[in-house]
Design a protein around this motif. Structure first.
Motif, PDB file in Angstrom:
ATOM      1  N   GLY A 105     -49.610 -25.924  42.777  1.00 31.23           N
ATOM      2  CA  GLY A 105     -48.561 -26.134  43.767  1.00 31.23           C
ATOM      3  C   GLY A 105     -48.758 -27.361  44.646  1.00 31.23           C
ATOM      4  N   TYR A 106     -49.849 -28.102  44.435  1.00 32.16           N
ATOM      5  CA  TYR A 106     -50.096 -29.283  45.262  1.00 32.16           C
ATOM      6  C   TYR A 106     -49.028 -30.358  45.048  1.00 32.16           C
ATOM      7  CZ  TYR A 106     -54.856 -27.475  46.028  1.00 32.16           C
ATOM      8  OH  TYR A 106     -55.941 -26.711  46.369  1.00 32.16           O
ATOM      9  N   GLY A 107     -48.628 -30.564  43.801  1.00 27.75           N
ATOM     10  CA  GLY A 107     -47.609 -31.573  43.521  1.00 27.75           C
ATOM     11  C   GLY A 107     -46.291 -31.237  44.205  1.00 27.75           C
ATOM     12  N   THR A 108     -45.892 -29.971  44.132  1.00 24.34           N
ATOM     13  CA  THR A 108     -44.655 -29.539  44.786  1.00 24.34           C
ATOM     14  C   THR A 108     -44.733 -29.750  46.291  1.00 24.34           C
ATOM     15  OG1 THR A 108     -44.159 -27.923  43.060  1.00 24.34           O
ATOM     16  CG2 THR A 108     -43.152 -27.557  45.220  1.00 24.34           C
ATOM     17  N   GLU A 109     -45.863 -29.371  46.891  1.00 21.24           N
ATOM     18  CA  GLU A 109     -45.995 -29.527  48.338  1.00 21.24           C
ATOM     19  C   GLU A 109     -45.988 -30.995  48.744  1.00 21.24           C
ATOM     20  OE1 GLU A 109     -49.037 -28.449  51.995  1.00 21.24           O
ATOM     21  OE2 GLU A 109     -48.935 -27.084  50.279  1.00 21.24           O
ATOM     22  N   ALA A 110     -46.767 -31.817  48.053  1.00 20.38           N
ATOM     23  CA  ALA A 110     -46.818 -33.242  48.397  1.00 20.38           C
ATOM     24  C   ALA A 110     -45.460 -33.904  48.187  1.00 20.38           C
ATOM     25  CB  ALA A 110     -47.893 -33.944  47.568  1.00 20.38           C
ATOM     26  N   LEU A 111     -44.788 -33.553  47.106  1.00 21.17           N
ATOM     27  CA  LEU A 111     -43.463 -34.101  46.834  1.00 21.17           C
ATOM     28  C   LEU A 111     -42.490 -33.729  47.947  1.00 21.17           C
ATOM     29  CD1 LEU A 111     -41.401 -35.482  44.965  1.00 21.17           C
ATOM     30  CD2 LEU A 111     -41.145 -33.278  43.809  1.00 21.17           C
ATOM     31  N   ASN A 112     -42.501 -32.474  48.362  1.00 21.84           N
ATOM     32  CA  ASN A 112     -41.589 -32.026  49.414  1.00 21.84           C
ATOM     33  C   ASN A 112     -41.925 -32.644  50.765  1.00 21.84           C
ATOM     34  OD1 ASN A 112     -39.536 -29.499  48.744  1.00 21.84           O
ATOM     35  ND2 ASN A 112     -41.064 -29.916  47.172  1.00 21.84           N
ATOM     36  N   LEU A 113     -43.204 -32.840  51.048  1.00 24.85           N
ATOM     37  CA  LEU A 113     -43.577 -33.540  52.280  1.00 24.85           C
ATOM     38  C   LEU A 113     -43.030 -34.965  52.272  1.00 24.85           C
ATOM     39  CD1 LEU A 113     -47.265 -32.347  52.771  1.00 24.85           C
ATOM     40  CD2 LEU A 113     -45.334 -31.885  54.316  1.00 24.85           C
ATOM     41  N   MET A 114     -43.183 -35.636  51.134  1.00 25.55           N
ATOM     42  CA  MET A 114     -42.717 -37.021  51.047  1.00 25.55           C
ATOM     43  C   MET A 114     -41.200 -37.100  51.090  1.00 25.55           C
ATOM     44  SD  MET A 114     -43.832 -39.996  51.186  1.00 25.55           S
ATOM     45  CE  MET A 114     -44.385 -41.499  50.441  1.00 25.55           C
ATOM     46  N   LEU A 115     -40.509 -36.165  50.442  1.00 28.21           N
ATOM     47  CA  LEU A 115     -39.049 -36.149  50.499  1.00 28.21           C
ATOM     48  C   LEU A 115     -38.564 -35.893  51.923  1.00 28.21           C
ATOM     49  CD1 LEU A 115     -38.289 -34.179  47.227  1.00 28.21           C
ATOM     50  CD2 LEU A 115     -37.816 -36.617  47.661  1.00 28.21           C
ATOM     51  N   ASN A 116     -39.197 -34.967  52.608  1.00 26.79           N
ATOM     52  CA  ASN A 116     -38.840 -34.702  53.995  1.00 26.79           C
ATOM     53  C   ASN A 116     -39.039 -35.957  54.840  1.00 26.79           C
ATOM     54  OD1 ASN A 116     -38.125 -32.838  56.230  1.00 26.79           O
ATOM     55  ND2 ASN A 116     -40.229 -33.275  56.868  1.00 26.79           N
ATOM     56  N   TYR A 117     -40.155 -36.643  54.623  1.00 29.61           N
ATOM     57  CA  TYR A 117     -40.425 -37.897  55.330  1.00 29.61           C
ATOM     58  C   TYR A 117     -39.348 -38.932  55.010  1.00 29.61           C
ATOM     59  CZ  TYR A 117     -42.976 -42.095  56.777  1.00 29.61           C
ATOM     60  OH  TYR A 117     -43.330 -43.278  57.361  1.00 29.61           O
ATOM     61  N   GLY A 118     -39.045 -39.091  53.736  1.00 24.32           N
ATOM     62  CA  GLY A 118     -38.061 -40.087  53.330  1.00 24.32           C
ATOM     63  C   GLY A 118     -36.673 -39.818  53.876  1.00 24.32           C
ATOM     64  N   PHE A 119     -36.244 -38.569  53.792  1.00 28.49           N
ATOM     65  CA  PHE A 119     -34.891 -38.241  54.235  1.00 28.49           C
ATOM     66  C   PHE A 119     -34.777 -38.127  55.751  1.00 28.49           C
ATOM     67  CE2 PHE A 119     -34.440 -36.198  49.863  1.00 28.49           C
ATOM     68  CZ  PHE A 119     -33.777 -37.287  49.332  1.00 28.49           C
ATOM     69  N   ASN A 120     -35.784 -37.568  56.400  1.00 28.98           N
ATOM     70  CA  ASN A 120     -35.667 -37.269  57.827  1.00 28.98           C
ATOM     71  C   ASN A 120     -36.351 -38.266  58.753  1.00 28.98           C
ATOM     72  OD1 ASN A 120     -34.077 -34.866  57.558  1.00 28.98           O
ATOM     73  ND2 ASN A 120     -35.887 -33.936  56.656  1.00 28.98           N
ATOM     74  N   GLU A 121     -37.272 -39.051  58.238  1.00 33.71           N
ATOM     75  CA  GLU A 121     -37.924 -40.067  59.065  1.00 33.71           C
ATOM     76  C   GLU A 121     -37.413 -41.466  58.735  1.00 33.71           C
ATOM     77  OE1 GLU A 121     -40.592 -41.301  62.095  1.00 33.71           O
ATOM     78  OE2 GLU A 121     -39.858 -39.317  61.553  1.00 33.71           O
ATOM     79  N   LEU A 122     -37.285 -41.747  57.432  1.00 35.14           N
ATOM     80  CA  LEU A 122     -36.827 -43.071  57.008  1.00 35.14           C
ATOM     81  C   LEU A 122     -35.310 -43.138  56.875  1.00 35.14           C
ATOM     82  CD1 LEU A 122     -39.528 -43.915  54.300  1.00 35.14           C
ATOM     83  CD2 LEU A 122     -39.546 -44.420  56.760  1.00 35.14           C
ATOM     84  N   ASN A 123     -34.658 -41.994  56.972  1.00 40.08           N
ATOM     85  CA  ASN A 123     -33.199 -41.909  56.905  1.00 40.08           C
ATOM     86  C   ASN A 123     -32.655 -42.394  55.560  1.00 40.08           C
ATOM     87  OD1 ASN A 123     -30.712 -41.159  58.030  1.00 40.08           O
ATOM     88  ND2 ASN A 123     -30.301 -43.248  58.711  1.00 40.08           N
ATOM     89  N   LEU A 124     -33.361 -42.045  54.473  1.00 43.26           N
ATOM     90  CA  LEU A 124     -32.880 -42.399  53.147  1.00 43.26           C
ATOM     91  C   LEU A 124     -31.714 -41.505  52.752  1.00 43.26           C
ATOM     92  CD1 LEU A 124     -36.285 -42.905  51.301  1.00 43.26           C
ATOM     93  CD2 LEU A 124     -34.723 -44.677  52.155  1.00 43.26           C
ATOM     94  N   TYR A 125     -30.860 -42.039  51.922  1.00 43.24           N
ATOM     95  CA  TYR A 125     -29.709 -41.316  51.394  1.00 43.24           C
ATOM     96  C   TYR A 125     -30.041 -40.688  50.041  1.00 43.24           C
ATOM     97  CZ  TYR A 125     -25.014 -40.696  49.421  1.00 43.24           C
ATOM     98  OH  TYR A 125     -23.878 -40.187  48.835  1.00 43.24           O
ATOM     99  N   LYS A 126     -30.899 -41.393  49.276  1.00 42.01           N
ATOM    100  CA  LYS A 126     -31.214 -40.953  47.920  1.00 42.01           C
ATOM    101  C   LYS A 126     -32.615 -41.401  47.538  1.00 42.01           C
ATOM    102  CE  LYS A 126     -29.439 -41.229  43.197  1.00 42.01           C
ATOM    103  NZ  LYS A 126     -28.433 -41.871  42.325  1.00 42.01           N
ATOM    104  N   VAL A 127     -33.313 -40.538  46.795  1.00 42.69           N
ATOM    105  CA  VAL A 127     -34.616 -40.870  46.224  1.00 42.69           C
ATOM    106  C   VAL A 127     -34.500 -40.713  44.706  1.00 42.69           C
ATOM    107  CG1 VAL A 127     -37.042 -40.185  46.054  1.00 42.69           C
ATOM    108  CG2 VAL A 127     -35.898 -40.204  48.287  1.00 42.69           C
ATOM    109  N   CYS A 128     -34.991 -41.717  43.989  1.00 41.15           N
ATOM    110  CA  CYS A 128     -34.914 -41.755  42.531  1.00 41.15           C
ATOM    111  C   CYS A 128     -36.319 -41.827  41.940  1.00 41.15           C
ATOM    112  CB  CYS A 128     -34.133 -42.988  42.072  1.00 41.15           C
ATOM    113  SG  CYS A 128     -32.502 -43.156  42.800  1.00 41.15           S
ATOM    114  N   LEU A 129     -36.426 -41.458  40.674  1.00 44.11           N
ATOM    115  CA  LEU A 129     -37.701 -41.590  39.966  1.00 44.11           C
ATOM    116  C   LEU A 129     -37.436 -41.678  38.474  1.00 44.11           C
ATOM    117  CD1 LEU A 129     -38.452 -38.622  38.508  1.00 44.11           C
ATOM    118  CD2 LEU A 129     -38.828 -38.014  40.889  1.00 44.11           C
ATOM    119  N   ASP A 130     -38.434 -42.166  37.750  1.00 41.24           N
ATOM    120  CA  ASP A 130     -38.428 -42.183  36.293  1.00 41.24           C
ATOM    121  C   ASP A 130     -39.585 -41.320  35.820  1.00 41.24           C
ATOM    122  OD1 ASP A 130     -36.279 -43.990  36.086  1.00 41.24           O
ATOM    123  OD2 ASP A 130     -37.628 -45.709  36.237  1.00 41.24           O
TER     124      ASP A 130
END
Length: 183
Positions: A105-130
């Motif tokens: 579950g570490y990947g899920t937690e780290a991913l969600n922490l980073m998404l929360n940071y990106g959306f709520n701190e950096l004010n991103l609209y969308k995050v993409c990945l390959d």
């Protein structure tokens, strides 16, 4: 005030110089390298990794190391990069280094922490990945965190004489529902 870089089990932290020698060991493991990127697998020294970190564009890349709260052990890294501020879009990359740390579950937690940071701190609209089509564990984590398939670059990756698809996935801020309890 909340620590937006802390979850139930993990912290996203500033990289330390001594971390890069440990990460260098991950770069000697073939499946780590071949799932991380489509570039040819190539081991990198701690010094090379640290230099890469020092050369990041601090305006368009936010890079963190992932550490366990229980024992402050380095287990991976996560980054938002190629940020287009005018479009509020970023690319994401994440890796859990030691195979023994995967599947907990570490990947899920780290991913969600980073998404929360990106959306709520950096004010991103969308995050993409390959992601390479053979990386089923990563695809599962991404889908469980709300990412959707947006396209397929057919047979774009060559591994061991075989060709594999490269999937593009995306998540909009309005669709982000944290899969962990944010502390």
């Amino acid at each position: 005030m909340k620590n937006i870089l802390a979850g139930p089990q993990l912290n996203l932290v500033v990289p330390q110089p001594e971390d890069f020698d440990e990460i260098s060991e991950w770069y000697t493991e073939g499946s780590f390298l071949r799932n991380l990127d489509t570039a040819p697998a190539r081991p990198l020294s701690g010094e090379e990794l640290e230099q890469t970190y020092r050369n990041l564009d601090r305006q368009t890349e936010f890079y963190f190391h992932i550490r366990t709260q229980a024992d402050d052990r380095l287990i991976g890294f996560v980054t938002l990069y190629n940020i287009e501020w005018t479009n509020q879009i970023a690319q994401l990359a994440i890796a859990i280094g030691d195979p023994a740390d995967r599947g907990h579950g570490y990947g899920t937690e780290a991913l969600n922490l980073m998404l929360n940071y990106g959306f709520n701190e950096l004010n991103l609209y969308k995050v993409c990945l390959d992601v390479i089509a053979t990386n089923h564990a990563a695809i599962s984590v991404y889908q469980n965190s709300g990412f959707e398939f947006e396209g397929t670059n057919k047979l774009a990756v060559k591994r061991d004489g075989e060709r594999y698809d490269l999937y593009s996935m995306g998540l909009f801020a309005e669709d982000f529902q944290p899969r962990i309890k944010l502390v």
